[in-house]
Design a protein around this motif. Structure first.
Motif, PDB file in Angstrom:
ATOM      1  N   LEU A 230       0.825  -1.209   0.000  1.00 34.81           N
ATOM      2  CA  LEU A 230       0.000   0.000   0.000  1.00 34.81           C
ATOM      3  C   LEU A 230       0.857   1.256   0.000  1.00 34.81           C
ATOM      4  CD1 LEU A 230      -2.930   0.875  -0.026  1.00 34.81           C
ATOM      5  CD2 LEU A 230      -2.928   0.785   2.461  1.00 34.81           C
ATOM      6  N   LEU A 231       1.904   1.267   0.803  1.00 36.20           N
ATOM      7  CA  LEU A 231       2.803   2.425   0.840  1.00 36.20           C
ATOM      8  C   LEU A 231       3.461   2.662  -0.519  1.00 36.20           C
ATOM      9  CD1 LEU A 231       4.484   1.861   4.305  1.00 36.20           C
ATOM     10  CD2 LEU A 231       2.944   3.736   3.695  1.00 36.20           C
ATOM     11  N   ALA A 232       3.764   1.595  -1.248  1.00 37.67           N
ATOM     12  CA  ALA A 232       4.428   1.709  -2.547  1.00 37.67           C
ATOM     13  C   ALA A 232       3.552   2.406  -3.579  1.00 37.67           C
ATOM     14  CB  ALA A 232       4.852   0.334  -3.050  1.00 37.67           C
ATOM     15  N   GLU A 233       2.254   2.548  -3.317  1.00 34.92           N
ATOM     16  CA  GLU A 233       1.347   3.233  -4.234  1.00 34.92           C
ATOM     17  C   GLU A 233       1.448   4.752  -4.135  1.00 34.92           C
ATOM     18  OE1 GLU A 233      -2.648   1.845  -3.797  1.00 34.92           O
ATOM     19  OE2 GLU A 233      -2.065  -0.247  -4.005  1.00 34.92           O
ATOM     20  N   LEU A 234       2.066   5.243  -3.092  1.00 37.38           N
ATOM     21  CA  LEU A 234       2.204   6.689  -2.922  1.00 37.38           C
ATOM     22  C   LEU A 234       3.160   7.256  -3.965  1.00 37.38           C
ATOM     23  CD1 LEU A 234       2.461   6.770   0.955  1.00 37.38           C
ATOM     24  CD2 LEU A 234       0.595   7.718  -0.422  1.00 37.38           C
ATOM     25  N   PRO A 235       2.931   8.502  -4.414  1.00 34.80           N
ATOM     26  CA  PRO A 235       3.816   9.099  -5.416  1.00 34.80           C
ATOM     27  C   PRO A 235       5.243   9.245  -4.891  1.00 34.80           C
ATOM     28  CG  PRO A 235       2.230  10.711  -4.601  1.00 34.80           C
ATOM     29  CD  PRO A 235       1.858   9.394  -4.007  1.00 34.80           C
ATOM     30  N   GLY A 236       6.191   8.743  -5.670  1.00 34.90           N
ATOM     31  CA  GLY A 236       7.599   8.842  -5.309  1.00 34.90           C
ATOM     32  C   GLY A 236       8.070   7.748  -4.363  1.00 34.90           C
ATOM     33  N   ILE A 237       7.168   6.819  -4.022  1.00 33.66           N
ATOM     34  CA  ILE A 237       7.512   5.738  -3.102  1.00 33.66           C
ATOM     35  C   ILE A 237       7.346   4.417  -3.847  1.00 33.66           C
ATOM     36  CG2 ILE A 237       6.978   4.605  -0.912  1.00 33.66           C
ATOM     37  CD1 ILE A 237       7.934   7.512  -0.607  1.00 33.66           C
ATOM     38  N   GLY A 238       8.402   3.705  -3.987  1.00 34.90           N
ATOM     39  CA  GLY A 238       8.350   2.373  -4.586  1.00 34.90           C
ATOM     40  C   GLY A 238       8.528   1.331  -3.496  1.00 34.90           C
ATOM     41  N   PRO A 239       8.750   0.096  -3.886  1.00 30.47           N
ATOM     42  CA  PRO A 239       8.907  -0.972  -2.890  1.00 30.47           C
ATOM     43  C   PRO A 239      10.041  -0.751  -1.891  1.00 30.47           C
ATOM     44  CG  PRO A 239       8.558  -1.897  -5.070  1.00 30.47           C
ATOM     45  CD  PRO A 239       8.725  -0.417  -5.243  1.00 30.47           C
ATOM     46  N   SER A 240      11.192  -0.264  -2.353  1.00 34.56           N
ATOM     47  CA  SER A 240      12.320  -0.109  -1.421  1.00 34.56           C
ATOM     48  C   SER A 240      12.083   1.019  -0.416  1.00 34.56           C
ATOM     49  CB  SER A 240      13.628   0.104  -2.184  1.00 34.56           C
ATOM     50  OG  SER A 240      13.578   1.294  -2.942  1.00 34.56           O
ATOM     51  N   ARG A 241      11.510   2.125  -0.852  1.00 30.32           N
ATOM     52  CA  ARG A 241      11.213   3.212   0.096  1.00 30.32           C
ATOM     53  C   ARG A 241      10.065   2.824   1.023  1.00 30.32           C
ATOM     54  NH1 ARG A 241      12.154   7.941  -4.007  1.00 30.32           N
ATOM     55  NH2 ARG A 241      14.379   8.229  -3.723  1.00 30.32           N
ATOM     56  N   ALA A 242       9.115   2.060   0.503  1.00 30.99           N
ATOM     57  CA  ALA A 242       8.022   1.582   1.356  1.00 30.99           C
ATOM     58  C   ALA A 242       8.591   0.712   2.481  1.00 30.99           C
ATOM     59  CB  ALA A 242       7.007   0.805   0.529  1.00 30.99           C
ATOM     60  N   ALA A 243       9.518  -0.168   2.143  1.00 34.68           N
ATOM     61  CA  ALA A 243      10.166  -1.007   3.154  1.00 34.68           C
ATOM     62  C   ALA A 243      10.942  -0.145   4.152  1.00 34.68           C
ATOM     63  CB  ALA A 243      11.092  -2.022   2.488  1.00 34.68           C
ATOM     64  N   ALA A 244      11.579   0.913   3.653  1.00 35.48           N
ATOM     65  CA  ALA A 244      12.332   1.814   4.529  1.00 35.48           C
ATOM     66  C   ALA A 244      11.400   2.575   5.478  1.00 35.48           C
ATOM     67  CB  ALA A 244      13.161   2.787   3.700  1.00 35.48           C
ATOM     68  N   ILE A 245      10.207   2.935   5.005  1.00 33.68           N
ATOM     69  CA  ILE A 245       9.226   3.607   5.869  1.00 33.68           C
ATOM     70  C   ILE A 245       8.836   2.672   7.012  1.00 33.68           C
ATOM     71  CG2 ILE A 245       6.830   4.429   5.999  1.00 33.68           C
ATOM     72  CD1 ILE A 245       7.245   5.553   3.121  1.00 33.68           C
ATOM     73  N   ILE A 246       8.558   1.430   6.678  1.00 30.93           N
ATOM     74  CA  ILE A 246       8.162   0.457   7.701  1.00 30.93           C
ATOM     75  C   ILE A 246       9.297   0.236   8.694  1.00 30.93           C
ATOM     76  CG2 ILE A 246       7.563  -1.972   8.087  1.00 30.93           C
ATOM     77  CD1 ILE A 246       5.972  -1.764   5.400  1.00 30.93           C
ATOM     78  N   GLU A 247      10.509   0.093   8.189  1.00 34.66           N
ATOM     79  CA  GLU A 247      11.663  -0.093   9.072  1.00 34.66           C
ATOM     80  C   GLU A 247      11.845   1.106  10.003  1.00 34.66           C
ATOM     81  OE1 GLU A 247      16.495  -0.667   8.803  1.00 34.66           O
ATOM     82  OE2 GLU A 247      15.273  -1.298   7.104  1.00 34.66           O
ATOM     83  N   GLU A 248      11.703   2.309   9.469  1.00 43.47           N
ATOM     84  CA  GLU A 248      11.848   3.527  10.265  1.00 43.47           C
ATOM     85  C   GLU A 248      10.790   3.602  11.367  1.00 43.47           C
ATOM     86  OE1 GLU A 248      12.905   7.164  11.880  1.00 43.47           O
ATOM     87  OE2 GLU A 248      14.094   5.902  10.551  1.00 43.47           O
ATOM     88  N   ARG A 249       9.542   3.307  11.034  1.00 41.26           N
ATOM     89  CA  ARG A 249       8.486   3.405  12.060  1.00 41.26           C
ATOM     90  C   ARG A 249       8.629   2.314  13.122  1.00 41.26           C
ATOM     91  NH1 ARG A 249       3.508   1.579   8.251  1.00 41.26           N
ATOM     92  NH2 ARG A 249       3.582  -0.630   8.805  1.00 41.26           N
ATOM     93  N   GLU A 250       9.143   1.141  12.734  1.00 42.47           N
ATOM     94  CA  GLU A 250       9.355   0.073  13.718  1.00 42.47           C
ATOM     95  C   GLU A 250      10.543   0.375  14.619  1.00 42.47           C
ATOM     96  OE1 GLU A 250       9.631  -3.477  11.318  1.00 42.47           O
ATOM     97  OE2 GLU A 250       7.453  -3.626  11.119  1.00 42.47           O
ATOM     98  N   THR A 251      11.557   1.032  14.070  1.00 44.28           N
ATOM     99  CA  THR A 251      12.773   1.341  14.825  1.00 44.28           C
ATOM    100  C   THR A 251      12.618   2.580  15.699  1.00 44.28           C
ATOM    101  OG1 THR A 251      14.115   0.376  13.071  1.00 44.28           O
ATOM    102  CG2 THR A 251      15.251   1.827  14.617  1.00 44.28           C
ATOM    103  N   ASN A 252      12.010   3.639  15.136  1.00 42.42           N
ATOM    104  CA  ASN A 252      11.991   4.934  15.823  1.00 42.42           C
ATOM    105  C   ASN A 252      10.604   5.450  16.179  1.00 42.42           C
ATOM    106  OD1 ASN A 252      14.869   5.366  15.781  1.00 42.42           O
ATOM    107  ND2 ASN A 252      14.640   5.531  13.578  1.00 42.42           N
ATOM    108  N   GLY A 253       9.586   4.652  15.993  1.00 46.18           N
ATOM    109  CA  GLY A 253       8.240   5.056  16.390  1.00 46.18           C
ATOM    110  C   GLY A 253       7.421   5.637  15.258  1.00 46.18           C
ATOM    111  N   ALA A 254       6.164   5.863  15.568  1.00 49.16           N
ATOM    112  CA  ALA A 254       5.184   6.330  14.589  1.00 49.16           C
ATOM    113  C   ALA A 254       5.536   7.710  14.040  1.00 49.16           C
ATOM    114  CB  ALA A 254       3.803   6.358  15.233  1.00 49.16           C
ATOM    115  N   PHE A 255       5.034   7.959  12.861  1.00 51.42           N
ATOM    116  CA  PHE A 255       5.135   9.273  12.236  1.00 51.42           C
ATOM    117  C   PHE A 255       3.945  10.099  12.722  1.00 51.42           C
ATOM    118  CE2 PHE A 255       7.103   6.248   9.318  1.00 51.42           C
ATOM    119  CZ  PHE A 255       8.314   6.860   9.039  1.00 51.42           C
ATOM    120  N   THR A 256       4.162  11.374  13.002  1.00 50.56           N
ATOM    121  CA  THR A 256       3.060  12.215  13.473  1.00 50.56           C
ATOM    122  C   THR A 256       2.520  13.147  12.398  1.00 50.56           C
ATOM    123  OG1 THR A 256       4.600  13.862  14.337  1.00 50.56           O
ATOM    124  CG2 THR A 256       3.835  12.145  15.864  1.00 50.56           C
TER     125      THR A 256
END
Length: 94
Positions: A41-67
């Motif tokens: 689902l994240l990969a559907e966002l403009p400018g976000i493909g599979p690798s950035r989508a995975a990075a978003i998930i990794e970031e939120r799991e490591t450093n907490g939710a985005f506000t």
């Protein structure tokens, strides 16, 4: 020749109708919750493909939710221009 012009005009009108209905549909799609969406689902966002989508998930799991949308710049490869393109397509509920 007159029949060919009519066919062209009809085809053009159909193409325009489909294009406009697609644009209207795109505007009515619900925003994606960045804090709970999966990689696909994240990969559907403009400018976000599979690798950035995975990075978003990794970031939120490591450093907490985005506000907010600007928090997405915590992810490597996502800058202010990318955030601006997706700002109206994301939410941040926890």
């Amino acid at each position: 020749m007159h029949t060919a012009v009519k066919r062209f005009v009809v085809a053009l009108l159909i193409s325009l109708s489909l294009g406009l209905s697609s644009a209207a549909f795109a505007q009515t799609v619900a925003p994606i919750n960045v804090n709970s969406a999966d990689e696909e689902l994240l990969a559907e966002l403009p400018g976000i493909g599979p690798s950035r989508a995975a990075a978003i998930i990794e970031e939120r799991e490591t450093n907490g939710a985005f506000t907010n949308a600007d928090d997405l710049t915590r992810v490597s490869g996502i800058g202010p221009a990318t955030v601006d393109r997706m700002r109206d397509q994301v939410t941040f509920e926890e």
